[in-house]
Scaffold this active site. Structure first.
Site, short mmCIF file in Angstrom:
data_model
loop_
_atom_site.label_atom_id
_atom_site.label_comp_id
_atom_site.label_asym_id
_atom_site.label_seq_id
_atom_site.Cartn_x
_atom_site.Cartn_y
_atom_site.Cartn_z
N LYS A 178 -1.43 4.43 9.20
CA LYS A 178 -0.58 4.86 8.23
C LYS A 178 -1.30 4.91 6.73
CE LYS A 178 0.95 1.41 6.02
NZ LYS A 178 0.64 0.63 4.60
N THR A 232 0.75 -1.39 -0.04
CA THR A 232 -0.07 -0.10 0.01
C THR A 232 0.82 1.16 0.03
OG1 THR A 232 -1.80 -1.15 1.23
CG2 THR A 232 -1.78 1.28 1.22
N LYS A 289 -6.64 1.56 -4.21
CA LYS A 289 -6.59 0.79 -2.95
C LYS A 289 -6.55 1.97 -1.90
CE LYS A 289 -5.18 -2.12 0.31
NZ LYS A 289 -3.67 -2.55 0.36
#
Length: 291
Positions: A244, A100, A175
């Site tokens: 995050k 990611t 994503k």
């Protein structure tokens, strides 16, 4: 893809281990980078995988290198740091980033890989380690149509649903949008479940009403085991990773000039959890205890 390929893997963690196992099961050769963050790899070695000391050594042995690390800083370090992948990259080999990452970083990474003679694809994952082990991940791919068509059979050996989102960076963009939706729904459900407990509502009644109403869906099914019996395994994703990812979403929307009023509240909830090692479902207990 009927021929056996030489695959390199950097990142044999919770998700990467399942990817590695299914690559071997499909008959490909696998070299992976030794790292303290790897899951136990005895089963991979027994199945024929080879451990390498560095990203450079992994790349030297591979036609395709997969990255399955935490985020953009780790991707850039694995590729371009000392003894990194780019130092051993074989001409016209492919790099697939399953991490990611921030899309703007992804685009810069792709340019540097191309300058080194390689090709690049972002193939961001969704689902959990359970689906990774079963070879049933979802992948969101950013790549040229030609590279996507070439590598799709490889991706299919560890993924069930594969979406070609567009050119490089589109996979990581989509994503982050997906994770904002998933983590946002999780935050709403966690806060509601905590308030329900503070109001003295039985968890069974809460689950029945919400599950048969507007709260039903994938996120509800992942959090249900914790609400019902304190089992967090349905969503084995840390608060630290959620924080995050939402930080990446904030950075991306800054670059796009997009509005994020809801996202700011969601990020604040996750960032405000003192123990970032908790899993997402365990937020319910933390919120229920706060006065």
């Amino acid at each position: 893809m009927t021929q056996s390929l030489r695959i390199g893997l950097v990142g044999v963690g919770l998700m990467g281990h399942g990817i590695a196992r299914n690559i071997l099961k499909a008959g490909h050769r696998l070299d992976f980078m030794d790292h303290p963050g790897n899951q136990p790899v005895d089963d991979l070695l027994a199945a024929g995988a080879t451990s390498r000391a560095s990203g450079r050594e992994v790349a030297e042995a591979a036609e395709v290198v997969l990255l399955c690390v935490t985020g953009s800083p780790q991707v850039e370090a694995a590729l371009f740091g000392p003894d990194g992948v780019v130092e051993g990259l074989v001409l016209k080999s492919a790099v697939i980033d399953c991490s990611t990452a921030l899309p703007s970083s992804t685009e810069r990474v792709a340019e540097r890989i191309a300058a080194a003679g390689g090709r690049f694809m972002d193939a961001a994952m969704t689902r959990t380690p359970k689906e990774a082990e079963a070879g049933r991940l979802n992948l969101i791919v950013g790549a040229s149509p030609e590279l996507f068509a070439e590598l799709r059979p490889l991706l299919a050996c560890f993924a069930e649903n594969i979406t070609h989102a567009g050119d490089v960076g589109a996979g990581h963009t989509l994503k982050l949008l997906h994770n904002f939706v998933s983590l946002g729904f999780s935050a709403v459900l966690a806060e509601a479940a905590a308030a329900s407990r503070q109001a003295g509502i039985d968890d069974t009644a809460f689950l029945e009403v919400v599950g048969k109403g507007g709260g039903s869906g994938v996120v509800f099914d992942r959090l249900r085991p914790f609400i019902a019996s304190d089992d967090p395994s349905g969503f084995n994703f840390s608060v630290a990773n959620a924080t995050k990812d939402l930080g990446y979403y904030r950075a991306m929307t800054d670059e796009l000039g997009a509005r994020r009023l809801v996202a700011e509240a969601v990020e604040a909830l996750y960032a405000g959890i003192d123990d970032q090692d908790l899993t997402v479902p365990e937020i319910i207990r933390v919120l229920a205890e706060k006065k």
